[in-house]
Each structure stands twice: as C-alpha cells, then as structure tokens.
Design an enzyme around this catalytic site. Structure first.
Site, short mmCIF file in Angstrom:
data_model
loop_
_atom_site.label_atom_id
_atom_site.label_comp_id
_atom_site.label_asym_id
_atom_site.label_seq_id
_atom_site.Cartn_x
_atom_site.Cartn_y
_atom_site.Cartn_z
N SER A 215 0.81 -1.23 0.00
CA SER A 215 0.00 0.00 0.00
C SER A 215 0.84 1.27 0.00
CB SER A 215 -0.96 0.02 1.20
OG SER A 215 -1.82 -1.10 1.17
N ARG A 216 2.05 1.16 -0.51
CA ARG A 216 2.96 2.31 -0.61
C ARG A 216 3.38 2.86 0.76
NH1 ARG A 216 3.41 0.23 -4.80
NH2 ARG A 216 3.35 1.18 -6.88
#
Length: 211
Positions: free
Chosen positions: A188-189
C-alpha cells in the site's frame, strides 16, 4: 492498460530500526551481498547524479567498484561531463535500485578523488579492451560517427599495443557519505525508510522517515 495503471504492491520484506546494523556501511554490505545472492541484474549499477556550474542536475548509470568505511568508489574519465560537474560542485548523490528485492539505497555526500596508486592498481586490473578504450574515447565530446571512434582505437593500438598506461585524465572518485537511506518496499505504498545522517563527531544518527 495506461501508464497510470502500472503498479506493483511490495510485500517481500520489512525494515525496522531494530533490523538495521548500527553501522550503515555494514548494513549496505549486507544488502549488497543479498542482491548478489539473489542474482539481481547489474547489482553493482548505481545512478550517479551531479550538478553543473549552472545548477542543472544530470544523472547516469555507473558501476560501483569498491566500498568501505571511507565511502563508495567508481572510475571514469575526469574530463567527462560528470568530471566537469564534480570539479565545479564536489557533491553528488548515488542511487541503487534492486527491483527483485524491492529495495533502494540512496546516498548523498562529498566527492574526493582517490590516489594515483589506487587508480593505477584498478586500471591495470581491467580487461585489455577497457584499458585501450580509456585512451580511445574522449568521453562526452562529440564525434562524427562510429567509424571515427574506431579509428581512434586503431591509433591507440598502434601506439601502445597491449600495454596501455593509465591516462592521466582517468581515475576514481570516492563519495564520502553524509546521508544514507535504506528503503524497503511495503504494501500500500507505506514503505519503510531508515536514514543514517552523519554527525559532526562522525557518529551516525538513525531516523525513520514517512513514506
């Protein structure tokens, strides 16, 4: 699929403050060895960014040839574009991106030239063709065509044969780091970023950065 839709969710590993070695050079060595063991293509390739006299940045890929507690070394033509940049502004940034391991290492610091003895030792360890090429190419300068470059190589072969000396304009640089960041891709970065910053007493401070 559009470019905007290209993405990968990184899930291989994590990096915490307790995971990293207190010595950033040891930590780099560990990651570098893991990149080699993972058969990462061109694990020794790094992006070198410099800034010229007009303040304009430039980047290119070079190969690291040595690293220790003094810094990170590579070799080139001192008269090249990057050599001219470093003569004007002796600071640079390095970037390793080991895609297969979902890792980056960012390094920033001051540049120094290595000694003539170190230059000679490495130059004479290179393949013969590379040593001859160091004489044949006036790096970063325009040339009419490939044939002209090959003519320059022929002239070098006629002059030096298989014993070309190290050109005075060819040698190594060492980046003495002031900051080293270890980046581990996460889902999710929300990536892990641990940065080492050199203090005035030459010790290192360790900080987590937000992704």
């Amino acid at each position: 699929m559009s470019i905007a839709d290209l993405r990968k969710d990184y899930q291989q590993a994590s990096l915490t403050e307790t995971d990293v070695n207190a010595d950033p050079f040891e930590q780099f060595g560990t990651w570098f060895e893991e990149a080699l063991k993972a058969d990462v293509a061109e694990a020794n390739a790094m992006s070198l960014s410099t800034v010229n006299a007009e303040g304009r940045p430039s980047s290119r890929i070079v190969l690291i040839k040595e690293f220790d507690h003094r810094g990170f070394c590579w070799f080139t033509n001192y008269d090249s574009a990057k050599g001219q940049d470093l003569a004007t502004n002796p600071y640079a940034a390095l970037l390793f991106f080991w895609t297969a391991l979902e890792r980056q290492v960012r390094i920033e610091g001051k540049i120094e030239k290595i000694t003539a003895e170190e230059n000679d030792a490495y130059f004479h360890s290179r393949p013969l063709g590379s040593r001859q090429g160091a004489h044949a190419s006036h790096q970063s300068q325009p040339i009419a065509n490939r044939a002209a470059l090959e003519e320059q190589l022929v002239a070098v072969l006629e002059k030096f044969g298989d014993q070309p000396p190290r050109p005075e304009h060819w040698g190594g640089y060492r980046l003495v780091p002031e900051k080293i960041e270890f980046w581990q891709g996460r889902s999710s970065r929300l990536h892990d970023r641990i940065v080492f910053t050199r203090n005035a007493d030459q010790s290192w401070s360790i900080t987590r950065l937000q992704p």
